[in-house]
Design a protein around this motif. Structure first.
Motif, PDB file in Angstrom:
ATOM      1  N   LEU A 242       6.869  10.029   3.457  1.00 47.54           N
ATOM      2  CA  LEU A 242       6.218   8.733   3.612  1.00 47.54           C
ATOM      3  C   LEU A 242       7.035   7.610   2.973  1.00 47.54           C
ATOM      4  O   LEU A 242       7.060   6.488   3.467  1.00 47.54           O
ATOM      5  N   SER A 243       7.704   7.918   1.876  1.00 50.80           N
ATOM      6  CA  SER A 243       8.491   6.880   1.191  1.00 50.80           C
ATOM      7  C   SER A 243       9.682   6.430   2.022  1.00 50.80           C
ATOM      8  O   SER A 243      10.133   5.286   1.910  1.00 50.80           O
ATOM      9  N   THR A 244      10.197   7.330   2.877  1.00 49.61           N
ATOM     10  CA  THR A 244      11.349   6.970   3.708  1.00 49.61           C
ATOM     11  C   THR A 244      11.003   5.946   4.784  1.00 49.61           C
ATOM     12  O   THR A 244      11.876   5.233   5.263  1.00 49.61           O
ATOM     13  N   CYS A 245       9.727   5.896   5.169  1.00 48.87           N
ATOM     14  CA  CYS A 245       9.354   4.918   6.202  1.00 48.87           C
ATOM     15  C   CYS A 245       8.346   3.892   5.685  1.00 48.87           C
ATOM     16  O   CYS A 245       7.866   3.067   6.444  1.00 48.87           O
ATOM     17  N   GLY A 246       8.037   3.952   4.384  1.00 51.17           N
ATOM     18  CA  GLY A 246       7.062   3.026   3.815  1.00 51.17           C
ATOM     19  C   GLY A 246       7.504   1.577   3.907  1.00 51.17           C
ATOM     20  O   GLY A 246       6.712   0.690   4.253  1.00 51.17           O
ATOM     21  N   SER A 247       8.786   1.313   3.591  1.00 50.89           N
ATOM     22  CA  SER A 247       9.300  -0.062   3.631  1.00 50.89           C
ATOM     23  C   SER A 247       9.197  -0.637   5.031  1.00 50.89           C
ATOM     24  O   SER A 247       8.760  -1.778   5.236  1.00 50.89           O
ATOM     25  N   HIS A 248       9.603   0.164   6.000  1.00 51.76           N
ATOM     26  CA  HIS A 248       9.557  -0.291   7.391  1.00 51.76           C
ATOM     27  C   HIS A 248       8.132  -0.593   7.827  1.00 51.76           C
ATOM     28  O   HIS A 248       7.864  -1.599   8.495  1.00 51.76           O
ATOM     29  N   PHE A 249       7.204   0.255   7.428  1.00 49.15           N
ATOM     30  CA  PHE A 249       5.798   0.054   7.802  1.00 49.15           C
ATOM     31  C   PHE A 249       5.252  -1.240   7.209  1.00 49.15           C
ATOM     32  O   PHE A 249       4.509  -1.978   7.856  1.00 49.15           O
ATOM     33  N   ILE A 250       5.623  -1.542   5.962  1.00 52.41           N
ATOM     34  CA  ILE A 250       5.168  -2.773   5.305  1.00 52.41           C
ATOM     35  C   ILE A 250       5.716  -3.992   6.033  1.00 52.41           C
ATOM     36  O   ILE A 250       5.010  -4.987   6.238  1.00 52.41           O
ATOM     37  N   LEU A 251       6.975  -3.939   6.455  1.00 47.01           N
ATOM     38  CA  LEU A 251       7.578  -5.058   7.182  1.00 47.01           C
ATOM     39  C   LEU A 251       6.855  -5.302   8.505  1.00 47.01           C
ATOM     40  O   LEU A 251       6.595  -6.451   8.877  1.00 47.01           O
ATOM     41  N   ILE A 252       6.534  -4.230   9.209  1.00 47.36           N
ATOM     42  CA  ILE A 252       5.792  -4.360  10.469  1.00 47.36           C
ATOM     43  C   ILE A 252       4.422  -4.970  10.207  1.00 47.36           C
ATOM     44  O   ILE A 252       3.925  -5.792  10.977  1.00 47.36           O
ATOM     45  N   LEU A 253       3.813  -4.586   9.083  1.00 49.95           N
ATOM     46  CA  LEU A 253       2.502  -5.113   8.714  1.00 49.95           C
ATOM     47  C   LEU A 253       2.575  -6.620   8.503  1.00 49.95           C
ATOM     48  O   LEU A 253       1.721  -7.371   8.981  1.00 49.95           O
ATOM     49  N   PHE A 254       3.605  -7.081   7.768  1.00 49.35           N
ATOM     50  CA  PHE A 254       3.790  -8.528   7.563  1.00 49.35           C
ATOM     51  C   PHE A 254       3.929  -9.241   8.909  1.00 49.35           C
ATOM     52  O   PHE A 254       3.300 -10.269   9.157  1.00 49.35           O
ATOM     53  N   PHE A 255       4.783  -8.697   9.765  1.00 49.52           N
ATOM     54  CA  PHE A 255       5.098  -9.333  11.043  1.00 49.52           C
ATOM     55  C   PHE A 255       3.882  -9.392  11.960  1.00 49.52           C
ATOM     56  O   PHE A 255       3.563 -10.441  12.526  1.00 49.52           O
ATOM     57  N   SER A 256       3.192  -8.253  12.101  1.00 54.36           N
ATOM     58  CA  SER A 256       2.111  -8.160  13.081  1.00 54.36           C
ATOM     59  C   SER A 256       0.814  -8.795  12.601  1.00 54.36           C
ATOM     60  O   SER A 256       0.043  -9.315  13.413  1.00 54.36           O
ATOM     61  N   THR A 257       0.564  -8.783  11.274  1.00 54.00           N
ATOM     62  CA  THR A 257      -0.705  -9.324  10.777  1.00 54.00           C
ATOM     63  C   THR A 257      -0.813 -10.815  11.046  1.00 54.00           C
ATOM     64  O   THR A 257      -1.820 -11.299  11.585  1.00 54.00           O
ATOM     65  N   ILE A 258       0.233 -11.587  10.676  1.00 58.10           N
ATOM     66  CA  ILE A 258       0.205 -13.027  10.913  1.00 58.10           C
ATOM     67  C   ILE A 258       0.144 -13.319  12.407  1.00 58.10           C
ATOM     68  O   ILE A 258      -0.572 -14.218  12.856  1.00 58.10           O
ATOM     69  N   LEU A 259       0.881 -12.521  13.199  1.00 59.77           N
ATOM     70  CA  LEU A 259       0.876 -12.707  14.649  1.00 59.77           C
ATOM     71  C   LEU A 259      -0.518 -12.445  15.210  1.00 59.77           C
ATOM     72  O   LEU A 259      -1.016 -13.193  16.062  1.00 59.77           O
ATOM     73  N   LEU A 260      -1.182 -11.392  14.720  1.00 59.86           N
ATOM     74  CA  LEU A 260      -2.520 -11.048  15.196  1.00 59.86           C
ATOM     75  C   LEU A 260      -3.526 -12.139  14.839  1.00 59.86           C
ATOM     76  O   LEU A 260      -4.346 -12.546  15.669  1.00 59.86           O
ATOM     77  N   VAL A 261      -3.465 -12.626  13.594  1.00 60.06           N
ATOM     78  CA  VAL A 261      -4.374 -13.696  13.168  1.00 60.06           C
ATOM     79  C   VAL A 261      -4.131 -14.947  13.994  1.00 60.06           C
ATOM     80  O   VAL A 261      -5.071 -15.655  14.391  1.00 60.06           O
ATOM     81  N   PHE A 262      -2.852 -15.242  14.279  1.00 60.13           N
ATOM     82  CA  PHE A 262      -2.505 -16.399  15.103  1.00 60.13           C
ATOM     83  C   PHE A 262      -3.137 -16.289  16.491  1.00 60.13           C
ATOM     84  O   PHE A 262      -3.722 -17.254  17.012  1.00 60.13           O
ATOM     85  N   ILE A 263      -3.061 -15.100  17.098  1.00 59.90           N
ATOM     86  CA  ILE A 263      -3.643 -14.882  18.423  1.00 59.90           C
ATOM     87  C   ILE A 263      -5.161 -15.016  18.369  1.00 59.90           C
ATOM     88  O   ILE A 263      -5.782 -15.646  19.230  1.00 59.90           O
ATOM     89  N   LEU A 264      -5.779 -14.429  17.337  1.00 60.15           N
ATOM     90  CA  LEU A 264      -7.245 -14.480  17.216  1.00 60.15           C
ATOM     91  C   LEU A 264      -7.746 -15.907  17.034  1.00 60.15           C
ATOM     92  O   LEU A 264      -8.796 -16.276  17.567  1.00 60.15           O
ATOM     93  N   THR A 265      -7.018 -16.719  16.269  1.00 62.83           N
ATOM     94  CA  THR A 265      -7.444 -18.112  16.075  1.00 62.83           C
ATOM     95  C   THR A 265      -7.330 -18.907  17.375  1.00 62.83           C
ATOM     96  O   THR A 265      -8.115 -19.819  17.618  1.00 62.83           O
ATOM     97  N   HIS A 266      -6.357 -18.540  18.211  1.00 60.49           N
ATOM     98  CA  HIS A 266      -6.251 -19.197  19.507  1.00 60.49           C
ATOM     99  C   HIS A 266      -7.425 -18.787  20.409  1.00 60.49           C
ATOM    100  O   HIS A 266      -7.969 -19.623  21.139  1.00 60.49           O
TER     101      HIS A 266
END
Length: 315
Positions: A242-266
C-alpha cells in the motif's frame, strides 16, 4: 475567421475583460495572499523535484520520469493561469486580448487532460508493480515511458483543439466582460450572440471522453491492486504494498476531489453563489500543483534522500 475579425472591429470589441468575483468582490482581498503562496510553493517545489530527479542517478527510473512529466505540466499550467489572476487581484489588469484568451483556453483544457492521462499511466505503473512484480522490469521500461509520454501529448493536444477554435469562430457583438478569472470555454462562449450548442456539446463530450475514461481506468487499476494486496499473506506485505502506491492515490484524490466539487457546484448552481465555481476553478489550477511534489517528497524515501544530498552539495 475573417468574419469574426470584422465583427469585433465593427462593434469596437477587441479584447475581453475578466471580472473575477462579480457578487463577492471582497474575495479578491483575502484570496490574493494564499493564492500567491500556493503559486510560489508550486513553482519552487516542482522545480526542486525536477532538479532532484535530473541530478540523482538513482532516480533515473520510469516511475520518476512520469513524475517529472507531471511536475512540468503543473508548472506550465500554473504559469498559464495564476500570474494573470494575481495581476487582476493586485493591479486590476482585467483586460486580455482575444488571441491570449483563446490560447489560455486551449492550454487549460489540454494540460488538465494531460495531467489526468498521466495519473492514469501512473496507476497502470502501480498496478504492474503490485500485481505483476516479476514482469515489472520488462514492461515498465524507458521505451514504455517514451511511448506513454507521446500518447499523453498527442491525445490531449488534438482532442481539445476544437474547443478554442469553435469559440473563436463565434461572433461577439457587444458583450466582452467574462464573469470569471480565466478564459473558461463556456464563460467566454455565452457572451456570443450566436448559438453555442455545438460548443457545449463538444466541451461535455470531450471532457467526459478524456477525464471520464481516465478516471474509470484509474478506478479499475486500484480495484485490482486492492484485490491483490488483500491476498498477500506475508507479514508486513500489505503495508509495504500500500505504501508503494499511497502517494499516487493521494495525488489523484487532490486532483479529482476539487474537480468533482467544481462539477457538483455547476450542477447545483441555483443553490450556490456563481462565484463558488469560479473560485474552485482557480484553486484547481494551483492546489494540486503545489501539493503533488510535497506528497511525493514526504512519502518517497528515494526522493527525500536525493533532496538531502542536493542540499548538502549546495551548502
Amino acid at each position: 475567421m475573417t468574419a469574426y475579425k470584422n465583427d469585433t472591429i465593427s462593434t469596437g470589441v477587441s479584447e475581453f475583460l475578466l471580472n473575477c468575483f462579480v457578487r463577492s468582490p471582497s474575495w479578491q482581498l483575502w484570496l490574493s495572499l494564499p493564492l500567491s503562496l500556493f503559486f510560489l510553493l508550486a513553482m519552487g517545489a516542482n522545480t526542486i523535484l525536477l532538479v532532484t530527479i535530473r541530478m540523482e542517478a538513482s532516480l533515473h527510473e520510469p516511475v520518476y520520469y512520469l513524475l517529472s512529466l507531471l511536475s512540468m505540466l503543473d508548472i506550465l499550467l500554473c504559469l498559464t493561469v495564476i500570474p494573470k489572476v494575481l495581476a487582476i487581484f493586485w493591479l486590476d489588469l482585467r483586460s486580455i486580448s482575444f488571441p491570449a484568451c483563446f490560447l489560455q483556453m486551449y492550454i487549460m483544457n489540454s494540460f488538465l487532460a494531460m495531467e489526468s492521462c498521466t495519473f492514469m499511466i501512473m496507476a497502470f505503473d502501480r498496478y504492474i508493480a503490485i500485481c505483476h512484480p516479476l514482469r515489472y522490469p520488462s514492461i515498465i521500461t524507458d521505451q514504455f515511458v517514451v511511448k506513454a509520454a507521446t500518447f499523453i501529448l498527442v491525445r490531449n493536444a488534438l482532442i481539445p483543439l476544437p474547443i478554442p477554435i469553435l469559440s473563436a469562430r463565434l461572433h461577439y457583438c457587444w458583450k466582452n466582460v467574462i464573469e470569471n478569472c480565466i478564459c473558461a470555454n463556456m464563460s467566454v462562449s455565452r457572451l456570443s450572440c450566436d448559438d453555442v450548442t455545438v460548443n457545449r456539446l463538444y466541451q461535455f463530450a470531450g471532457g467526459w471522453t478524456l477525464l471520464g475514461s481516465d478516471l474509470i481506468l484509474i478506478f479499475l487499476s486500484y480495484t485490482f491492486i486492492l484485490r491483490a494486496v488483500l491476498r498477500l499473506k506475508a507479514e508486513g506485505a500489505v503495508a509495504k504494498a500500500l505504501s508503494t502506491c499511497g502517494s499516487h492515490f493521494i495525488l489523484i484524490l487532490f486532483f479529482s476531489t476539487i474537480l468533482l466539487v467544481f462539477i457538483l457546484t455547476h450542477v447545483a448552481k441555483r443553490k450556490v453563489s456563481p462565484d463558488v465555481p469560479v473560485l474552485l476553478n482557480v484553486l484547481h489550477h494551483v492546489i494540486p500543483a503545489a501539493l503533488n511534489p510535497i506528497v511525493y517528497g514526504v512519502r518517497t524515501q528515494e526522493i527525500k534522500q536525493g533532496i538531502k544530498r542536493l542540499l548538502k552539495k549546495g551548502w
